[in-house]
Scaffold this motif. Sequence first.
Motif, mmCIF file in Angstrom:
data_model
loop_
_atom_site.group_PDB
_atom_site.id
_atom_site.type_symbol
_atom_site.label_atom_id
_atom_site.label_comp_id
_atom_site.label_asym_id
_atom_site.label_seq_id
_atom_site.Cartn_x
_atom_site.Cartn_y
_atom_site.Cartn_z
ATOM 1 N N ASP A 1 -12.607 69.514 -31.219
ATOM 2 C CA ASP A 1 -11.071 69.639 -30.652
ATOM 3 C C ASP A 1 -11.163 70.807 -29.658
ATOM 4 O O ASP A 1 -10.655 70.749 -28.768
ATOM 5 C CB ASP A 1 -10.019 69.554 -31.860
ATOM 6 N N LEU A 2 -11.798 71.865 -30.157
ATOM 7 C CA LEU A 2 -11.965 73.206 -29.601
ATOM 8 C C LEU A 2 -12.792 73.038 -28.083
ATOM 9 O O LEU A 2 -12.316 73.488 -27.046
ATOM 10 C CB LEU A 2 -12.366 74.468 -30.280
ATOM 11 N N ARG A 3 -13.897 72.260 -28.481
ATOM 12 C CA ARG A 3 -14.836 72.256 -27.220
ATOM 13 C C ARG A 3 -14.027 71.142 -26.091
ATOM 14 O O ARG A 3 -14.154 71.424 -24.864
ATOM 15 C CB ARG A 3 -16.037 71.404 -27.824
ATOM 16 N N GLU A 4 -13.280 70.088 -26.802
ATOM 17 C CA GLU A 4 -12.569 69.248 -25.907
ATOM 18 C C GLU A 4 -11.221 70.272 -24.963
ATOM 19 O O GLU A 4 -11.353 69.826 -23.982
ATOM 20 C CB GLU A 4 -11.957 67.956 -26.634
ATOM 21 N N GLU A 5 -10.679 70.955 -25.740
ATOM 22 C CA GLU A 5 -9.673 71.760 -25.116
ATOM 23 C C GLU A 5 -10.444 72.726 -23.918
ATOM 24 O O GLU A 5 -9.842 72.943 -23.081
ATOM 25 C CB GLU A 5 -8.942 72.575 -26.191
ATOM 26 N N SER A 6 -11.447 73.226 -24.607
ATOM 27 C CA SER A 6 -12.308 74.124 -23.514
ATOM 28 C C SER A 6 -12.686 73.541 -22.174
ATOM 29 O O SER A 6 -12.411 74.190 -21.145
ATOM 30 C CB SER A 6 -13.318 74.834 -24.337
ATOM 31 N N ALA A 7 -12.932 72.479 -22.548
ATOM 32 C CA ALA A 7 -13.339 71.546 -21.043
ATOM 33 C C ALA A 7 -12.177 71.248 -20.467
ATOM 34 O O ALA A 7 -12.223 71.417 -19.111
ATOM 35 C CB ALA A 7 -13.950 70.336 -21.653
ATOM 36 N N ARG A 8 -11.037 71.141 -20.921
ATOM 37 C CA ARG A 8 -9.829 70.805 -20.308
ATOM 38 C C ARG A 8 -9.551 72.177 -19.335
ATOM 39 O O ARG A 8 -8.804 72.291 -18.474
ATOM 40 C CB ARG A 8 -8.650 70.406 -21.152
ATOM 41 N N LEU A 9 -9.411 73.395 -20.056
ATOM 42 C CA LEU A 9 -9.252 74.473 -19.582
ATOM 43 C C LEU A 9 -10.022 74.730 -18.442
ATOM 44 O O LEU A 9 -9.611 75.444 -17.491
ATOM 45 C CB LEU A 9 -9.306 75.759 -20.680
ATOM 46 N N LEU A 10 -11.353 74.661 -18.619
ATOM 47 C CA LEU A 10 -12.287 74.935 -17.535
ATOM 48 C C LEU A 10 -12.005 73.983 -16.416
ATOM 49 O O LEU A 10 -12.214 74.508 -15.117
ATOM 50 C CB LEU A 10 -13.729 74.638 -18.033
ATOM 51 N N ALA A 11 -11.780 72.771 -16.613
ATOM 52 C CA ALA A 11 -11.350 71.939 -15.507
ATOM 53 C C ALA A 11 -10.147 72.470 -14.557
ATOM 54 O O ALA A 11 -10.238 72.433 -13.421
ATOM 55 C CB ALA A 11 -11.254 70.534 -16.042
ATOM 56 N N ARG A 12 -9.176 72.969 -15.474
ATOM 57 C CA ARG A 12 -7.915 73.291 -14.752
ATOM 58 C C ARG A 12 -8.344 74.746 -14.330
ATOM 59 O O ARG A 12 -7.780 74.883 -13.096
ATOM 60 C CB ARG A 12 -6.939 73.631 -16.036
ATOM 61 N N ALA A 13 -9.133 75.648 -14.737
ATOM 62 C CA ALA A 13 -9.564 76.674 -13.757
ATOM 63 C C ALA A 13 -10.400 76.707 -12.681
ATOM 64 O O ALA A 13 -9.932 77.228 -11.651
ATOM 65 C CB ALA A 13 -10.409 77.659 -15.059
ATOM 66 N N ALA A 14 -11.017 75.598 -12.515
ATOM 67 C CA ALA A 14 -11.678 75.140 -11.505
ATOM 68 C C ALA A 14 -10.903 74.844 -10.295
ATOM 69 O O ALA A 14 -11.162 74.931 -9.181
ATOM 70 C CB ALA A 14 -13.042 74.004 -11.748
ATOM 71 N N ALA A 15 -9.806 73.995 -10.701
ATOM 72 C CA ALA A 15 -8.681 73.601 -9.852
ATOM 73 C C ALA A 15 -7.767 74.552 -9.216
ATOM 74 O O ALA A 15 -7.153 74.315 -8.320
ATOM 75 C CB ALA A 15 -8.044 72.398 -10.734
ATOM 76 N N VAL A 16 -7.646 75.617 -9.968
ATOM 77 C CA VAL A 16 -6.574 76.629 -9.462
ATOM 78 C C VAL A 16 -6.735 76.909 -8.036
ATOM 79 O O VAL A 16 -5.879 77.038 -7.327
ATOM 80 C CB VAL A 16 -6.651 77.669 -10.388
ATOM 81 N N PRO A 17 -7.936 77.254 -7.592
ATOM 82 C CA PRO A 17 -8.066 77.747 -6.166
ATOM 83 C C PRO A 17 -7.850 76.592 -5.158
ATOM 84 O O PRO A 17 -6.780 76.964 -4.336
ATOM 85 C CB PRO A 17 -9.728 77.938 -5.990
ATOM 86 N N ASP A 18 -7.808 75.322 -5.403
ATOM 87 C CA ASP A 18 -7.526 74.397 -4.751
ATOM 88 C C ASP A 18 -5.916 74.215 -4.548
ATOM 89 O O ASP A 18 -5.283 73.794 -3.783
ATOM 90 C CB ASP A 18 -8.043 72.803 -5.011
ATOM 91 N N LEU A 19 -5.376 74.300 -6.021
ATOM 92 C CA LEU A 19 -3.902 73.895 -6.137
ATOM 93 C C LEU A 19 -2.959 75.332 -5.482
ATOM 94 O O LEU A 19 -1.974 75.047 -5.010
ATOM 95 C CB LEU A 19 -3.473 74.305 -7.833
ATOM 96 N N LEU A 20 -3.715 76.424 -5.286
ATOM 97 C CA LEU A 20 -3.235 77.529 -4.479
ATOM 98 C C LEU A 20 -3.698 77.777 -3.184
ATOM 99 O O LEU A 20 -3.349 78.630 -2.283
ATOM 100 C CB LEU A 20 -3.419 79.014 -5.318
ATOM 101 N N ASP A 21 -4.234 76.691 -2.743
ATOM 102 C CA ASP A 21 -5.025 76.714 -1.387
ATOM 103 C C ASP A 21 -3.842 76.911 -0.352
ATOM 104 O O ASP A 21 -3.974 77.693 0.624
ATOM 105 C CB ASP A 21 -5.771 75.583 -0.983
ATOM 106 N N ASP A 22 -2.781 76.091 -0.331
ATOM 107 C CA ASP A 22 -1.952 76.159 0.758
ATOM 108 C C ASP A 22 -1.082 77.428 0.622
ATOM 109 O O ASP A 22 -0.804 78.067 1.775
ATOM 110 C CB ASP A 22 -0.673 75.035 0.401
#
Length: 323
Positions: A71-92
């Motif tokens: 469960d923790l590994r799955e949650e970590s993967a989700r958090l990493l994916a969200r972290a990688a998406a942050v720059p794009d989400l804030l690009d505008d």
Amino acid sequence: MPESDLLDEGARELYRAILGEGGRIRIDEIRPEDEAAVKQLADLGLLVLRAADGSYSAVNPRAVGERIGADLREESARLLARAAAVPDLLDDLTQAYDTAPRRANPIGGTRRAVGFDQIRHVIAQCIRDYPHEALAAQPDRIHPPAHRVDSLVQTRRYVDFGGSIRTLYGPQARMDPDHVEFAAQTTNAGSRIRVLKTPFNRIMIFDRTVALLPASLDNKVAAVVEDPAVLAHLADVFDQQWQQAEVVDWVALAGGSLAPAAHEQVGRLLAGGLTQRAIASRMGLSERTVAGHIARLREVYDAETLFQLGWQMRGARTGESGG
């Protein structure tokens, strides 16, 4: 699963007691004082309710641990994916920030920052936006005590991310314990501080692109200068003053823990071609402590890079030996 959901010692003891009774406990056997512990064990999955006979059965912790780990590994993967998406989400928003017109006086590329809070805000923005070189001239007072911790943190972060900081103090700084202690701390963090005996003006320059200088006698108003021609002149004046300024061993002056013998030993090892990490390992010191030694050696030899420092120290040692 949050750490707050893991077991306290009472729940652990109850689990061991249940194992001692064959791995089961009837609901009507649970004491009031154990109800919270039973809930912890059940929530974690170490106890499973058997409705047929009204009892709880113990579950193998190994299986529970594997499930929680997954469960923790799955949650970590989700958090990493969200972290990688942050720059794009804030690009505008980033583009809006970069292209937004500054609230500036259109004459001469200068604007004003009024009040210490706004000045500190502008400085914090400059530290983020211009991370390569910071030049500061402080002829009188340093940061108030309440702001020194924050300033030291910013200094370390700036240097750790590859930035270079050079600061000029007035001659009275060596006589002021607060100046000396703060200079020793920031020098250990990787900045370079010299003392200039001739009069000079307060200024901060970031990446030779923007400068702040006083616009009032009480320093409560700052002029923020962005005119390229003016910036080039101000940076040139600072460089000239830097060459005239005196190198000071602030850590030694503050009575710090870096003894001259260790200082000299770092120099010998560096001249011998060892890296900062290798020197730290050889001498049993932290890399930050060794970095403090090296920062002062760079001052003494006026070296901008470690390569220049090693080269100049090897040359100096050859000269001393008559080579």
